[in-house]
Design a protein around this motif. Sequence first.
Motif, PDB file in Angstrom:
ATOM      1  N   SER A  74      -1.243  -0.928  -5.957  1.00 32.15           N
ATOM      2  CA  SER A  74      -1.936  -0.918  -7.246  1.00 32.15           C
ATOM      3  C   SER A  74      -2.337  -2.340  -7.599  1.00 32.15           C
ATOM      4  O   SER A  74      -1.571  -3.292  -7.392  1.00 32.15           O
ATOM      5  CB  SER A  74      -1.046  -0.333  -8.345  1.00 32.15           C
ATOM      6  OG  SER A  74      -1.764  -0.226  -9.569  1.00 32.15           O
ATOM      7  N   LEU A  75      -3.559  -2.460  -8.135  1.00 28.33           N
ATOM      8  CA  LEU A  75      -4.100  -3.768  -8.492  1.00 28.33           C
ATOM      9  C   LEU A  75      -4.639  -3.724  -9.904  1.00 28.33           C
ATOM     10  O   LEU A  75      -5.353  -2.789 -10.284  1.00 28.33           O
ATOM     11  CB  LEU A  75      -5.223  -4.165  -7.524  1.00 28.33           C
ATOM     12  CG  LEU A  75      -5.985  -5.453  -7.845  1.00 28.33           C
ATOM     13  CD1 LEU A  75      -5.114  -6.669  -7.584  1.00 28.33           C
ATOM     14  CD2 LEU A  75      -7.280  -5.526  -7.033  1.00 28.33           C
ATOM     15  N   HIS A  76      -4.278  -4.730 -10.702  1.00 32.16           N
ATOM     16  CA  HIS A  76      -4.886  -4.909 -12.022  1.00 32.16           C
ATOM     17  C   HIS A  76      -5.115  -6.406 -12.232  1.00 32.16           C
ATOM     18  O   HIS A  76      -4.158  -7.184 -12.282  1.00 32.16           O
ATOM     19  CB  HIS A  76      -4.006  -4.348 -13.132  1.00 32.16           C
ATOM     20  CG  HIS A  76      -4.696  -4.311 -14.461  1.00 32.16           C
ATOM     21  ND1 HIS A  76      -4.806  -5.419 -15.270  1.00 32.16           N
ATOM     22  CD2 HIS A  76      -5.349  -3.307 -15.116  1.00 32.16           C
ATOM     23  CE1 HIS A  76      -5.472  -5.094 -16.361  1.00 32.16           C
ATOM     24  NE2 HIS A  76      -5.812  -3.824 -16.287  1.00 32.16           N
ATOM     25  N   GLY A  77      -6.383  -6.772 -12.345  1.00 33.92           N
ATOM     26  CA  GLY A  77      -6.690  -8.197 -12.452  1.00 33.92           C
ATOM     27  C   GLY A  77      -6.250  -8.924 -11.200  1.00 33.92           C
ATOM     28  O   GLY A  77      -6.657  -8.584 -10.084  1.00 33.92           O
ATOM     29  N   ASN A  78      -5.403  -9.899 -11.355  1.00 27.31           N
ATOM     30  CA  ASN A  78      -4.866 -10.656 -10.223  1.00 27.31           C
ATOM     31  C   ASN A  78      -3.415 -10.304  -9.926  1.00 27.31           C
ATOM     32  O   ASN A  78      -2.723 -11.070  -9.240  1.00 27.31           O
ATOM     33  CB  ASN A  78      -4.989 -12.164 -10.494  1.00 27.31           C
ATOM     34  CG  ASN A  78      -6.431 -12.638 -10.463  1.00 27.31           C
ATOM     35  OD1 ASN A  78      -7.242 -12.111  -9.706  1.00 27.31           O
ATOM     36  ND2 ASN A  78      -6.749 -13.621 -11.288  1.00 27.31           N
ATOM     37  N   THR A  79      -2.943  -9.187 -10.464  1.00 32.73           N
ATOM     38  CA  THR A  79      -1.574  -8.723 -10.212  1.00 32.73           C
ATOM     39  C   THR A  79      -1.604  -7.562  -9.234  1.00 32.73           C
ATOM     40  O   THR A  79      -2.300  -6.566  -9.456  1.00 32.73           O
ATOM     41  CB  THR A  79      -0.894  -8.283 -11.515  1.00 32.73           C
ATOM     42  OG1 THR A  79      -0.898  -9.366 -12.454  1.00 32.73           O
ATOM     43  CG2 THR A  79       0.544  -7.865 -11.255  1.00 32.73           C
ATOM     44  N   LEU A  80      -0.865  -7.695  -8.148  1.00 29.57           N
ATOM     45  CA  LEU A  80      -0.810  -6.680  -7.101  1.00 29.57           C
ATOM     46  C   LEU A  80       0.603  -6.124  -7.017  1.00 29.57           C
ATOM     47  O   LEU A  80       1.578  -6.885  -6.997  1.00 29.57           O
ATOM     48  CB  LEU A  80      -1.219  -7.283  -5.759  1.00 29.57           C
ATOM     49  CG  LEU A  80      -1.224  -6.343  -4.551  1.00 29.57           C
ATOM     50  CD1 LEU A  80      -2.421  -5.404  -4.631  1.00 29.57           C
ATOM     51  CD2 LEU A  80      -1.251  -7.129  -3.244  1.00 29.57           C
ATOM     52  N   ALA A  81       0.727  -4.804  -6.967  1.00 30.65           N
ATOM     53  CA  ALA A  81       2.022  -4.137  -6.854  1.00 30.65           C
ATOM     54  C   ALA A  81       2.041  -3.285  -5.588  1.00 30.65           C
ATOM     55  O   ALA A  81       1.062  -2.584  -5.290  1.00 30.65           O
ATOM     56  CB  ALA A  81       2.300  -3.269  -8.082  1.00 30.65           C
ATOM     57  N   ILE A  82       3.131  -3.336  -4.847  1.00 37.88           N
ATOM     58  CA  ILE A  82       3.308  -2.557  -3.617  1.00 37.88           C
ATOM     59  C   ILE A  82       4.590  -1.745  -3.754  1.00 37.88           C
ATOM     60  O   ILE A  82       5.660  -2.304  -4.020  1.00 37.88           O
ATOM     61  CB  ILE A  82       3.393  -3.472  -2.385  1.00 37.88           C
ATOM     62  CG1 ILE A  82       2.121  -4.325  -2.252  1.00 37.88           C
ATOM     63  CG2 ILE A  82       3.609  -2.655  -1.116  1.00 37.88           C
ATOM     64  CD1 ILE A  82       2.161  -5.309  -1.097  1.00 37.88           C
ATOM     65  N   LEU A  83       4.471  -0.432  -3.577  1.00 28.94           N
ATOM     66  CA  LEU A  83       5.624   0.463  -3.709  1.00 28.94           C
ATOM     67  C   LEU A  83       6.274   0.693  -2.350  1.00 28.94           C
ATOM     68  O   LEU A  83       5.617   1.156  -1.412  1.00 28.94           O
ATOM     69  CB  LEU A  83       5.192   1.799  -4.314  1.00 28.94           C
ATOM     70  CG  LEU A  83       6.245   2.915  -4.310  1.00 28.94           C
ATOM     71  CD1 LEU A  83       7.434   2.531  -5.189  1.00 28.94           C
ATOM     72  CD2 LEU A  83       5.647   4.238  -4.773  1.00 28.94           C
ATOM     73  N   SER A  84       7.551   0.374  -2.253  1.00 28.46           N
ATOM     74  CA  SER A  84       8.332   0.687  -1.057  1.00 28.46           C
ATOM     75  C   SER A  84       8.996   2.042  -1.270  1.00 28.46           C
ATOM     76  O   SER A  84       9.897   2.173  -2.108  1.00 28.46           O
ATOM     77  CB  SER A  84       9.397  -0.393  -0.813  1.00 28.46           C
ATOM     78  OG  SER A  84      10.308   0.029   0.175  1.00 28.46           O
ATOM     79  N   ARG A  85       8.540   3.047  -0.539  1.00 31.34           N
ATOM     80  CA  ARG A  85       9.129   4.388  -0.674  1.00 31.34           C
ATOM     81  C   ARG A  85      10.551   4.412  -0.140  1.00 31.34           C
ATOM     82  O   ARG A  85      11.386   5.177  -0.629  1.00 31.34           O
ATOM     83  CB  ARG A  85       8.287   5.422   0.066  1.00 31.34           C
ATOM     84  CG  ARG A  85       6.896   5.622  -0.523  1.00 31.34           C
ATOM     85  CD  ARG A  85       6.168   6.727   0.204  1.00 31.34           C
ATOM     86  NE  ARG A  85       6.857   7.996   0.049  1.00 31.34           N
ATOM     87  CZ  ARG A  85       7.002   8.892   1.022  1.00 31.34           C
ATOM     88  NH1 ARG A  85       6.559   8.618   2.248  1.00 31.34           N
ATOM     89  NH2 ARG A  85       7.628  10.037   0.804  1.00 31.34           N
ATOM     90  N   MET A  86      10.842   3.594   0.858  1.00 28.27           N
ATOM     91  CA  MET A  86      12.181   3.581   1.422  1.00 28.27           C
ATOM     92  C   MET A  86      13.172   2.906   0.464  1.00 28.27           C
ATOM     93  O   MET A  86      14.202   3.483   0.132  1.00 28.27           O
ATOM     94  CB  MET A  86      12.182   2.857   2.764  1.00 28.27           C
ATOM     95  CG  MET A  86      13.549   2.839   3.435  1.00 28.27           C
ATOM     96  SD  MET A  86      13.689   1.668   4.782  1.00 28.27           S
ATOM     97  CE  MET A  86      13.661   0.126   3.908  1.00 28.27           C
ATOM     98  N   ARG A  87      12.863   1.710   0.006  1.00 28.42           N
ATOM     99  CA  ARG A  87      13.785   0.982  -0.868  1.00 28.42           C
ATOM    100  C   ARG A  87      13.679   1.392  -2.326  1.00 28.42           C
ATOM    101  O   ARG A  87      14.497   0.978  -3.141  1.00 28.42           O
ATOM    102  CB  ARG A  87      13.530  -0.524  -0.733  1.00 28.42           C
ATOM    103  CG  ARG A  87      13.891  -1.073   0.635  1.00 28.42           C
ATOM    104  CD  ARG A  87      13.687  -2.572   0.706  1.00 28.42           C
ATOM    105  NE  ARG A  87      14.242  -3.124   1.940  1.00 28.42           N
ATOM    106  CZ  ARG A  87      13.597  -3.169   3.097  1.00 28.42           C
ATOM    107  NH1 ARG A  87      12.363  -2.704   3.152  1.00 28.42           N
ATOM    108  NH2 ARG A  87      14.169  -3.676   4.168  1.00 28.42           N
ATOM    109  N   GLN A  88      12.644   2.202  -2.663  1.00 31.00           N
ATOM    110  CA  GLN A  88      12.431   2.620  -4.049  1.00 31.00           C
ATOM    111  C   GLN A  88      12.359   1.398  -4.967  1.00 31.00           C
ATOM    112  O   GLN A  88      13.007   1.321  -6.013  1.00 31.00           O
ATOM    113  CB  GLN A  88      13.530   3.581  -4.500  1.00 31.00           C
ATOM    114  CG  GLN A  88      13.438   4.956  -3.860  1.00 31.00           C
ATOM    115  CD  GLN A  88      12.178   5.694  -4.284  1.00 31.00           C
ATOM    116  OE1 GLN A  88      12.041   6.116  -5.435  1.00 31.00           O
ATOM    117  NE2 GLN A  88      11.241   5.852  -3.365  1.00 31.00           N
ATOM    118  N   ALA A  89      11.578   0.432  -4.528  1.00 28.23           N
ATOM    119  CA  ALA A  89      11.388  -0.803  -5.271  1.00 28.23           C
ATOM    120  C   ALA A  89       9.905  -1.149  -5.272  1.00 28.23           C
ATOM    121  O   ALA A  89       9.145  -0.720  -4.388  1.00 28.23           O
ATOM    122  CB  ALA A  89      12.199  -1.954  -4.664  1.00 28.23           C
ATOM    123  N   ILE A  90       9.470  -1.914  -6.248  1.00 24.09           N
ATOM    124  CA  ILE A  90       8.084  -2.335  -6.377  1.00 24.09           C
ATOM    125  C   ILE A  90       8.031  -3.851  -6.230  1.00 24.09           C
ATOM    126  O   ILE A  90       8.681  -4.581  -6.979  1.00 24.09           O
ATOM    127  CB  ILE A  90       7.494  -1.895  -7.730  1.00 24.09           C
ATOM    128  CG1 ILE A  90       7.574  -0.367  -7.881  1.00 24.09           C
ATOM    129  CG2 ILE A  90       6.046  -2.357  -7.856  1.00 24.09           C
ATOM    130  CD1 ILE A  90       7.146   0.130  -9.247  1.00 24.09           C
TER     131      ILE A  90
END
Length: 552
Positions: free
Chosen positions: A227-243
């Motif tokens: 997910s991207l908003h502006g200059n902030t990028l988020a990546i979801l780890s399905r295994m670790r259940q962390a962003i």
Amino acid sequence: MITEKLAIDQRMRTQNLVHMLQNRESGYTRHNKLNQSVPLSYERQFYKAITPCLTIGITIPPVYLRKFTPDGSKLLAFSHDQRSCIVYAYKGIGSERVGKLLNEANIGNSETYNVNINNQLRTTMFDQLFETKYVLRLCNGDSSRYYLHREFSVFLEDGRYVLLAGMCILNGCNMDITDYERYPDLFDKLDLFSYIFFVVDLKNGVVTDEVQLPQDAISLSHNHGISLHGNTLAILSRMRQAIYIYDFVDGRLIKHEHEIGPRPRGCIFQAADSSMLDVNSLMPITHIKQRVLSFLYRQILQDDPQTGQRYLDFYKNFDFVENMIIEKMQLIDNDLALLRYEERPKDSDVPPMLTTGEPQPPRRLYVFYCLTNEDVVGVYQDDSLDLLQIVLQFYDKMCNVRSLQTGDVPSFRTHDFMRQNLGNPHKMIPFMQKAALRFNPSVPVSTQSFSTSPYLNYNVFIYDDRLVSPLERPKACSTEPIIFRDCDTNLIKYRLNTKARRPQNAMTPRELCSFICHPFEPLIISIQKCMHVYDYKLHIYYHGTTVEQFQN
């Protein structure tokens, strides 16, 4: 006076391009008011006069086409070995060489050109429209074991940069015992890969940064787990259940030290003695789930007659909620994230038998989480009418994509219909709950997954959205050409001839069709796939094409 009004109304509804130019010059709009229309709304009418009305079968180089850049100046593709990224410069359908090629082919006025008559047009059309700007060999040297995911690309800074991802299969990897403490919701029943992300400067043709994420599980198809908003990028780890949160600064990705999900900010992790851990050890509940359960508990009103039953339902569903996992997420803005929790997959594929009439636990939970305050500000279930209201009213904002040319957002026919009917007091609650079950799963929205092409705008054209839509997903091939009609006059404006190449029945493989649309020009590339056989067609504007006003 009446005659004059009728004449003006008829002139405003003209389909003639010259009349449209004169109307725009005079300042009159479709509403018959001088300079009082919605900004740029008059521009949409021009797309009805210049449409991708000509279909030509083409051949392309041995590449996988991806999509256009937001400004439409470049086309991204991947090599067949999925190790290289090819960037094509788009010359435009109005270029001299394209016009000369079309004139020499003697196309006539038909909507579909028979390439068997002139095979040169089929083999050279792509080269006349696109010129190879550069080829970047990304997966080589130390990263030669990776291959690029051809359904993933995220544009940054309005197309100046693009984020690409490579992955490689891991064989026989084992999780460290401390990972089960560090990530209490760790979901280890997934196929694990190693990932590498490349930041490519499309202007200079160089890689400005690389990020490696070894031994993880991330959904890359159609940008699902990013997910991207502006200059902030988020990546979801399905295994670790962390962003994982990154800031994009000057062509580089800077990772935040704190990961969203497992534990609150500032909480120091200290590994326990691994000899004390076994399959019966109880792991702590994650930080976000603690906030979710607290929010649900506080929502129970003390003066409600159903308070007792609500407490019983809360405790009954406690274990179910505790075992849910994040399957998708989205950044609403730089400080608010939408998380979708779903039931953790069982070891067995046998569905549970519903033997009682008791209410079932929620299948999904939609959680609005504030990143700065680390607080849950909203929790909704599948059939929540409040969430339905949010989805319908703010879906344009959630899509987080706008045309760089007109500023328009992708249009959605069903959402417009529901917006008009949501406030109707005569609608029954069961109907609205079914609508909620239908529309609520459309969020979170995958990043940059919608086309802003004006030729797919429901405010301008009427067409069957089961065959093609702004959502960039493959569709089943139709048995007849896809018809696009003027939403005001119901006249046929153009057709996309993407008929299935073989009869469709239950015994034959399904043939799919995907579309690559230029952001604003009348150009669409359709890719039909059956098994491993591809067929490419180009749909462009040609002044000599006559659109027949009958339905095949």
